[in-house]
Design a protein around this motif. Structure first.
Motif, mmCIF file in Angstrom:
data_model
loop_
_atom_site.group_PDB
_atom_site.id
_atom_site.type_symbol
_atom_site.label_atom_id
_atom_site.label_comp_id
_atom_site.label_asym_id
_atom_site.label_seq_id
_atom_site.Cartn_x
_atom_site.Cartn_y
_atom_site.Cartn_z
ATOM 1 N N MET A 29 0.829 -1.207 0.000
ATOM 2 C CA MET A 29 0.000 0.000 0.000
ATOM 3 C C MET A 29 0.860 1.253 0.000
ATOM 4 O O MET A 29 0.601 2.209 -0.714
ATOM 5 N N VAL A 30 1.903 1.220 0.799
ATOM 6 C CA VAL A 30 2.812 2.359 0.863
ATOM 7 C C VAL A 30 3.492 2.583 -0.477
ATOM 8 O O VAL A 30 3.630 3.710 -0.938
ATOM 9 N N LYS A 31 3.853 1.474 -1.136
ATOM 10 C CA LYS A 31 4.527 1.583 -2.419
ATOM 11 C C LYS A 31 3.599 2.170 -3.473
ATOM 12 O O LYS A 31 4.006 2.993 -4.280
ATOM 13 N N ARG A 32 2.322 1.724 -3.449
ATOM 14 C CA ARG A 32 1.364 2.252 -4.422
ATOM 15 C C ARG A 32 1.168 3.761 -4.232
ATOM 16 O O ARG A 32 1.097 4.522 -5.179
ATOM 17 N N LYS A 33 1.084 4.181 -2.968
ATOM 18 C CA LYS A 33 0.911 5.598 -2.682
ATOM 19 C C LYS A 33 2.116 6.406 -3.161
ATOM 20 O O LYS A 33 1.972 7.499 -3.715
ATOM 21 N N SER A 34 3.300 5.852 -2.950
ATOM 22 C CA SER A 34 4.503 6.582 -3.364
ATOM 23 C C SER A 34 4.574 6.687 -4.884
ATOM 24 O O SER A 34 4.991 7.709 -5.417
ATOM 25 N N ILE A 35 4.145 5.606 -5.592
ATOM 26 C CA ILE A 35 4.124 5.665 -7.057
ATOM 27 C C ILE A 35 3.114 6.698 -7.538
ATOM 28 O O ILE A 35 3.376 7.482 -8.453
ATOM 29 N N LEU A 36 1.946 6.723 -6.907
ATOM 30 C CA LEU A 36 0.911 7.694 -7.273
ATOM 31 C C LEU A 36 1.388 9.129 -7.038
ATOM 32 O O LEU A 36 1.177 10.010 -7.867
ATOM 33 N N LYS A 37 2.058 9.332 -5.912
ATOM 34 C CA LYS A 37 2.592 10.666 -5.610
ATOM 35 C C LYS A 37 3.640 11.081 -6.637
ATOM 36 O O LYS A 37 3.685 12.228 -7.067
ATOM 37 N N SER A 38 4.465 10.120 -7.039
ATOM 38 C CA SER A 38 5.498 10.430 -8.037
ATOM 39 C C SER A 38 4.874 10.804 -9.371
ATOM 40 O O SER A 38 5.307 11.764 -10.031
ATOM 41 N N ILE A 39 3.839 10.055 -9.768
ATOM 42 C CA ILE A 39 3.162 10.352 -11.039
ATOM 43 C C ILE A 39 2.531 11.739 -10.998
ATOM 44 O O ILE A 39 2.669 12.530 -11.937
ATOM 45 N N LEU A 40 1.829 12.018 -9.902
ATOM 46 C CA LEU A 40 1.192 13.330 -9.758
ATOM 47 C C LEU A 40 2.227 14.455 -9.741
ATOM 48 O O LEU A 40 2.015 15.534 -10.306
ATOM 49 N N PHE A 41 3.359 14.199 -9.104
ATOM 50 C CA PHE A 41 4.415 15.195 -9.031
ATOM 51 C C PHE A 41 4.958 15.516 -10.424
ATOM 52 O O PHE A 41 5.083 16.688 -10.803
ATOM 53 N N TYR A 42 5.258 14.460 -11.196
ATOM 54 C CA TYR A 42 5.813 14.690 -12.526
ATOM 55 C C TYR A 42 4.780 15.291 -13.474
ATOM 56 O O TYR A 42 5.126 16.090 -14.359
ATOM 57 N N LEU A 43 3.501 14.944 -13.300
ATOM 58 C CA LEU A 43 2.454 15.569 -14.101
ATOM 59 C C LEU A 43 2.350 17.058 -13.798
ATOM 60 O O LEU A 43 2.161 17.886 -14.705
ATOM 61 N N ALA A 44 2.475 17.404 -12.523
ATOM 62 C CA ALA A 44 2.426 18.814 -12.137
ATOM 63 C C ALA A 44 3.616 19.577 -12.712
ATOM 64 O O ALA A 44 3.472 20.709 -13.201
ATOM 65 N N ILE A 45 4.793 18.947 -12.658
ATOM 66 C CA ILE A 45 5.987 19.581 -13.233
ATOM 67 C C ILE A 45 5.827 19.765 -14.733
ATOM 68 O O ILE A 45 6.152 20.827 -15.293
ATOM 69 N N PHE A 46 5.284 18.753 -15.405
ATOM 70 C CA PHE A 46 5.086 18.833 -16.854
ATOM 71 C C PHE A 46 4.103 19.948 -17.210
ATOM 72 O O PHE A 46 4.335 20.722 -18.152
ATOM 73 N N ALA A 47 3.014 20.033 -16.462
ATOM 74 C CA ALA A 47 2.024 21.084 -16.711
ATOM 75 C C ALA A 47 2.625 22.464 -16.486
ATOM 76 O O ALA A 47 2.363 23.406 -17.244
#
Length: 323
Positions: free
Chosen positions: A1-19
């Motif tokens: 569960m912790v790993k899934r959350k960290s992956i989701l946070k990473s995806i959201l982070f990079y999407l925000a940077i891209f935007a």
């Protein structure tokens, strides 16, 4: 569960940077795209021009004449007035109107060179003065040294709009207005005053990070203060010096307020900010040319940052901590 959350946070982070990157970069991409279009295609959809051309750049550089597509309102009114005149009287008037349709290319290069001269010279002199002043603050002990060093930053407590009128009155009284050459000298002095305080502060803090033992060894070997500055301080402080130079250059390159006050009456001495503003109110006020001028205005800054990047990265944190 912790790993899934960290992956989701990473995806959201990079999407925000891209935007964020797209939001910041897109206006520059659009500016570049429009500069390579024909006037009639300036507002076509899409980023890639359908009919790429360098006409706007050629006109700015004086390699091609700038031609107005339409007569001005004054010329149209004049045509209405002379249409009832006999043909022999109409001909000289019509010849004069249509001969003026081909205008002199917008003097972009003149404005570019004026800005390069005033920004480059003021930043160079600012750096030279700052090196000696900052060395005095960091190495030579004299009464009131700390107070003087801190007080030089007081100039930044007052905005340019507050200082504009008093400065203009001062330069009028000392005879530094009245022609374009005096206006450029006045701008040079103002840009110098604007950049010196922070230049002194940055270099002073950086010089303190250089061990005094190096200078003591040089003094024992017979070196003078000037020799220490030129052979030891400057080579070891190159990152900070380059940072200060870029900072000073950017102020002179982009400054509009004081330039509009001191050189507005003298078109041949316009700097780029004034010249680019004038392009909106001239026969050359077309989007492709304005975007091309904006692109060419940014080129010196881009080149400066690219060539000085390795020094700039080291100088950005220079003097931040005193050890």
């Amino acid at each position: 569960m912790v790993k899934r959350k960290s992956i989701l946070k990473s995806i959201l982070f990079y999407l925000a940077i891209f935007a964020l990157v797209i939001f910041v970069v897109y206006p520059f991409i659009w500016m570049l795209s429009v500069s390579f279009r024909y006037d009639s295609d300036a507002f076509d959809p899409g980023v890639i021009p359908k009919r790429p051309t360098i006409n706007a750049y050629m006109e700015l550089l004086g390699l091609k004449e700038s031609i107005r597509d339409e007569l001005s309102n004054e010329e149209k009114q004049l045509l209405d007035l002379v249409k009832d005149l006999p043909e022999e009287q109409q001909k000289p008037i019509l010849d004069k109107i249509y001969s003026q349709r081909k205008k002199e290319s917008f003097p972009f290069l003149r404005f570019f060179l004026n800005s390069l001269l005033i920004a480059g010279l003021s930043s160079l002199i600012s750096v030279i003065i700052s090196i000696f002043g900052a060395y005095a603050f960091s190495r030579i002990k004299f009464p009131g040294r700390g107070t003087i060093q801190k007080s030089v930053l007081l100039v930044y407590l007052f905005g340019g709009t507050i200082l504009a009128v008093p400065l203009y009155q001062i330069f009028v009284k000392i005879g530094m207005t009245g022609n374009g050459y005096k206006g450029l000298v006045s701008l040079f002095v103002i840009y110098l005053v604007q950049t010196l305080p922070v230049s002194l502060y940055m270099l002073g803090n950086y010089f303190r990070t250089i061990p005094e033992t190096i200078e003591e060894a040089a003094i024992i070997d017979g070196s003078s203060r000037i020799g220490i500055i030129t052979k030891i301080i400057i080579p070891l402080s190159l990152p900070a010096i380059i940072t200060v130079f870029i900072y000073a250059f950017m102020i002179g390159w982009n400054e509009y307020l004081f330039a509009s006050i001191f050189i507005r009456p003298y078109p041949q001495f316009y700097t780029l900010p004034i010249g680019l503003n004038e392009i909106f109110y001239s026969d050359h006020a077309i989007w492709t040319k304005m975007m091309a001028a904006s692109v060419m205005t940014s080129i010196p800054v881009i080149i400066l940052f690219m060539t000085m990047e390795k020094y700039l990265v080291g100088g950005l944190t220079a003097g931040g901590v005193k050890e």
